[in-house]
Write a protein that holds these residues in place. Structure first.
Motif, short mmCIF file in Angstrom:
data_model
loop_
_atom_site.label_atom_id
_atom_site.label_comp_id
_atom_site.label_asym_id
_atom_site.label_seq_id
_atom_site.Cartn_x
_atom_site.Cartn_y
_atom_site.Cartn_z
N PRO A 159 7.09 14.76 0.27
CA PRO A 159 7.08 13.77 1.36
C PRO A 159 5.66 13.25 1.52
O PRO A 159 4.71 13.99 1.26
N PHE A 160 5.52 12.01 1.94
CA PHE A 160 4.16 11.50 2.16
C PHE A 160 4.15 10.53 3.33
O PHE A 160 5.16 9.95 3.70
N SER A 161 2.98 10.40 3.92
CA SER A 161 2.79 9.48 5.03
C SER A 161 1.49 8.74 4.77
O SER A 161 0.43 9.36 4.71
N THR A 162 1.56 7.44 4.57
CA THR A 162 0.34 6.72 4.22
C THR A 162 -0.51 6.47 5.46
O THR A 162 0.00 6.12 6.51
N VAL A 167 0.85 -1.20 0.00
CA VAL A 167 0.00 0.00 0.00
C VAL A 167 0.88 1.25 0.00
O VAL A 167 0.67 2.20 -0.76
N THR A 168 1.91 1.22 0.85
CA THR A 168 2.84 2.36 0.90
C THR A 168 3.59 2.50 -0.42
O THR A 168 3.71 3.60 -0.98
N ALA A 169 4.10 1.38 -0.91
CA ALA A 169 4.90 1.43 -2.15
C ALA A 169 4.04 1.91 -3.32
O ALA A 169 4.48 2.74 -4.12
N TYR A 170 2.83 1.41 -3.41
CA TYR A 170 1.96 1.76 -4.55
C TYR A 170 1.53 3.24 -4.45
O TYR A 170 1.60 3.97 -5.44
N HIS A 171 1.11 3.65 -3.26
CA HIS A 171 0.67 5.04 -3.08
C HIS A 171 1.83 6.00 -3.41
O HIS A 171 1.66 6.99 -4.12
N SER A 211 11.51 -2.77 -2.22
CA SER A 211 11.52 -3.93 -3.13
C SER A 211 10.21 -4.02 -3.92
O SER A 211 10.19 -4.50 -5.05
N LEU A 212 9.12 -3.55 -3.31
CA LEU A 212 7.85 -3.52 -4.04
C LEU A 212 7.74 -2.26 -4.89
O LEU A 212 7.21 -2.31 -6.00
N ALA A 213 8.26 -1.14 -4.38
CA ALA A 213 8.16 0.12 -5.14
C ALA A 213 8.82 -0.02 -6.52
O ALA A 213 8.26 0.41 -7.54
N GLY A 214 10.00 -0.63 -6.55
CA GLY A 214 10.70 -0.79 -7.84
C GLY A 214 9.93 -1.69 -8.79
O GLY A 214 9.84 -1.40 -10.00
N GLN A 215 9.37 -2.76 -8.27
CA GLN A 215 8.60 -3.67 -9.13
C GLN A 215 7.31 -3.01 -9.65
O GLN A 215 6.89 -3.25 -10.77
N PHE A 258 9.92 13.50 -6.86
CA PHE A 258 10.50 12.78 -5.73
C PHE A 258 9.37 12.39 -4.76
O PHE A 258 8.64 13.27 -4.30
N ALA A 259 9.28 11.12 -4.44
CA ALA A 259 8.35 10.66 -3.39
C ALA A 259 9.21 10.30 -2.18
O ALA A 259 9.97 9.33 -2.22
N LEU A 260 9.12 11.10 -1.13
CA LEU A 260 9.95 10.87 0.07
C LEU A 260 9.17 10.02 1.06
O LEU A 260 8.21 10.49 1.67
N CYS A 261 9.60 8.78 1.19
CA CYS A 261 8.86 7.79 1.99
C CYS A 261 9.48 7.58 3.36
O CYS A 261 8.78 7.46 4.35
N GLY A 262 10.79 7.50 3.43
CA GLY A 262 11.44 7.19 4.71
C GLY A 262 12.82 7.80 4.79
O GLY A 262 13.33 8.35 3.80
N ALA A 263 13.42 7.72 5.98
CA ALA A 263 14.74 8.32 6.22
C ALA A 263 15.60 7.31 6.96
O ALA A 263 16.14 7.60 8.03
N LEU A 264 15.73 6.11 6.37
CA LEU A 264 16.42 5.01 7.06
C LEU A 264 17.80 5.41 7.55
O LEU A 264 18.22 5.02 8.64
N ALA A 265 18.52 6.20 6.77
CA ALA A 265 19.89 6.56 7.16
C ALA A 265 19.87 7.29 8.50
O ALA A 265 20.72 7.05 9.36
N GLY A 266 18.89 8.16 8.70
CA GLY A 266 18.80 8.88 9.96
C GLY A 266 18.18 8.03 11.05
O GLY A 266 18.61 8.07 12.21
#
Ligand SMILES: NC(=O)c1ccc[n+]([C@@H]2O[C@H](COP(=O)([O-])OP(=O)(O)OC[C@H]3O[C@@H](n4cnc5c(N)ncnc54)[C@H](OP(=O)(O)O)[C@@H]3O)[C@@H](O)[C@H]2O)c1
Length: 341
Positions: free
Chosen positions: A279-282, A135-139, A164-168, A245-253
Motif C-alpha cells: 500500500p502507498f500514500s503519496t 504524480v500518484t500514478a507514476y509513483h 487512466s494515467l497509471a495504465g498509460q 501489487f501497488a495498493l493506491c485506493g479502495a474506491l469500492a469501500g
C-alpha cells in the motif's frame, strides 16, 4: 467600457459533515458569497480558472476521515487543486503568472505568494493539463510496483483520474500487456481505443475472474489497485509468482461502504506466490514531482500518453453535483470544473 470588479467573490463551504457513503457529497456543500479583501504585503490574488474534483474529497467531508491530509472543516471553504492566474500582487509574483495551488472550490483566492507554484504551461496543450493525478500514478506504477518491460499489468478503476494515467505509464515503460477494469462498455472501449490499453474488463458485466483468466492466462505481474473489494481478491488469484501489487485506493469501500473496502487476503496463495503487496500514500515530495514532471510533457508531445479528462462547464455551482457524478461513474479521467465562462 472597462468592467468594474465585483466587491464579492464566491466559495464552496462544508455545510455539514457527511454521515456516510450513502449520502451525496453535494448535500454537504453550500456556495456562499464573501467580500473581496484588500491584499496585505506579501499576498497575491489569484483568479482560478480550473479546479479539480476527486473521489477523496467525498471522504474529506466526514468528521474523522483518518486520511494523511486535513479534513474539511464546517463552514470553511473546501480545498483542492486548482490552476489560475495572478490578478493582483503585493509580492514578488507578477500579475499574469499562471499558478497551481490547493485553494480550489473558490472563484478567486488570496494568500501568501509562497502558497502558489508558478507553472510553465507553455509546454502543455492547455493550462488545465497541470491538474492531473500523474504524480500518484507514476509513483505507484514505477516506484512501488516497479513496472518493467514485458510485464503483464492489471489496473482497476482504469478509467478514473489515477487509473487512466497509471495504465498509460505502464505502456510507456514497456509493459507487454495492460488490462484495465471499468464500469461500462463505453469506458472499456475508451481504455482500448482512446488510451492504448490492450484490453478492458467491464466489472459490472460478468465475472472479473473469468475475464482476467481469459485475457491474462499467463498471470499478472503487476496489479495497480484503486478499487479494492472483489477485484483485489481476484487479482491475488490471477497473480503470477512474485507479482507486485501497488495498493493506491479502495474506491469500492469509499463509494459503496460495507465490507467492500476490506477484501479478504488469501494468505496461503499470497505466501506460495510470494506476492509483494505494497500500500502507498503519496505525499508529492519534490522528488516525486520532478520524476513525473520529467516525463509528462515529453510523453504528451511524443503521443505516448494522453491526458484523460472531462471538463465541466457551469462554474462553481456545477462542482458539488459533479462530485456526486464522479462517484456514480458519470465521467472519464480527471474531472475538472471550468470556473468562468
Ligand atoms: N494512495 C495515494 O496516495 C492516492 C492518491 C490519490 C488518489 N488515491 C485514491 O485512488 C483512488 C482513485 O482516485 P481517483 O481520483 O482516480 O478516483 P476516480 O477513479 O476518478 O473515482 C471515480 C470512479 O470510481 C469508480 N467506481 C465507483 N464505484 C466503484 C465501485 N464500487 N467499484 C469500482 N469502481 C468504482 C467509477 O468508475 P467506473 O464507472 O469505472 O466504476 C468512477 O468513475 C481513490 O481511492 C483515491 O482515494 C490515492
Amino acid at each position: 467600457m472597462s468592467s468594474v470588479p465585483s466587491a464579492t467573490t464566491r466559495e464552496a463551504v462544508l455545510s455539514r459533515h457527511r454521515p456516510g457513503p450513502d449520502i451525496l457529497p453535494s448535500s454537504c456543500v453550500s456556495i456562499r458569497e464573501s467580500a473581496r479583501v484588500p491584499l496585505q504585503a506579501g499576498q497575491v490574488r489569484v483568479r482560478n480558472e480550473f479546479m479539480q474534483i476527486a473521489a477523496v474529497m467525498a471522504d474529506l467531508m466526514s468528521e474523522d476521515p483518518g486520511l494523511p491530509m486535513p479534513a474539511y472543516s464546517l463552514n470553511e471553504p473546501l480545498w483542492g487543486a486548482a490552476v489560475g492566474t495572478v490578478s493582483e500582487s503585493s509580492a514578488d509574483l507578477p500579475v499574469g503568472t499562471v499558478v497551481q495551488h490547493m485553494s480550489g472550490w473558490q472563484e478567486e483566492c488570496v494568500d501568501q505568494a509562497a502558497a502558489f507554484y508558478p507553472v510553465p504551461v507553455e509546454y502543455l496543450p492547455g493550462r488545465e493539463y497541470v491538474l492531473n493525478q500523474g504524480v500518484t500514478a507514476y509513483h505507484g506504477m514505477v516506484d512501488i510496483a516497479g513496472v518493467r518491460e514485458g510485464d503483464v499489468v492489471f489496473v482497476s478503476g482504469a478509467a478514473g483520474g489515477v487509473g487512466s494515467l497509471a495504465g498509460q505509464i505502464a505502456k510507456a515503460r514497456g509493459a507487454a500487456k495492460v488490462i484495465g477494469s471499468a464500469g461500462s462498455a463505453g469506458k472499456v472501449r475508451y481504455l482500448v481505443d482512446g488510451l492504448g490499453f490492450d484490453a478492458g474488463i467491464n466489472y459490472k458485466d460478468s465475472s472479473v475472474q473469468e475475464q482476467l483468466a481469459h485475457l491474462a492466462p499467463e498471470g499478472i505481474d503487476v496489479f495497480f489497485d484503486t478499487v479494492g473489494g472483489d477485484q483485489f481478491e481476484v487479482a491475488v488469484q490471477a497473480a503470477a509468482p512474485g507479482a507486485r501489487f501497488a495498493l493506491c485506493g479502495a474506491l469500492a469501500g469509499q463509494i459503496d461502504g460495507g465490507n467492500e473496502g476490506s477484501p479478504r487476503l488469501d494468505l496461503m496463495t499470497a505466501i506460495v506466490k510470494q506476492l509483494v503487496i505494497r500500500p502507498f500514500s503519496t505525499h508529492h515530495t519534490p522528488e516525486q514531482l520532478a520524476a513525473w514532471g520529467s516525463h509528462y510533457g515529453q510523453w504528451l508531445a511524443e503521443g505516448k500518453i494522453v491526458f484523460p479528462h472531462t471538463i465541466i462547464d457551469g462554474g462553481l455551482e456545477a462542482a458539488p453535483d459533479a462530485l456526486d457524478g464522479l462517484l456514480q461513474g458519470r465521467y472519464r479521467g480527471n474531472v475538472l470544473i471550468r470556473l468562468h465562462p
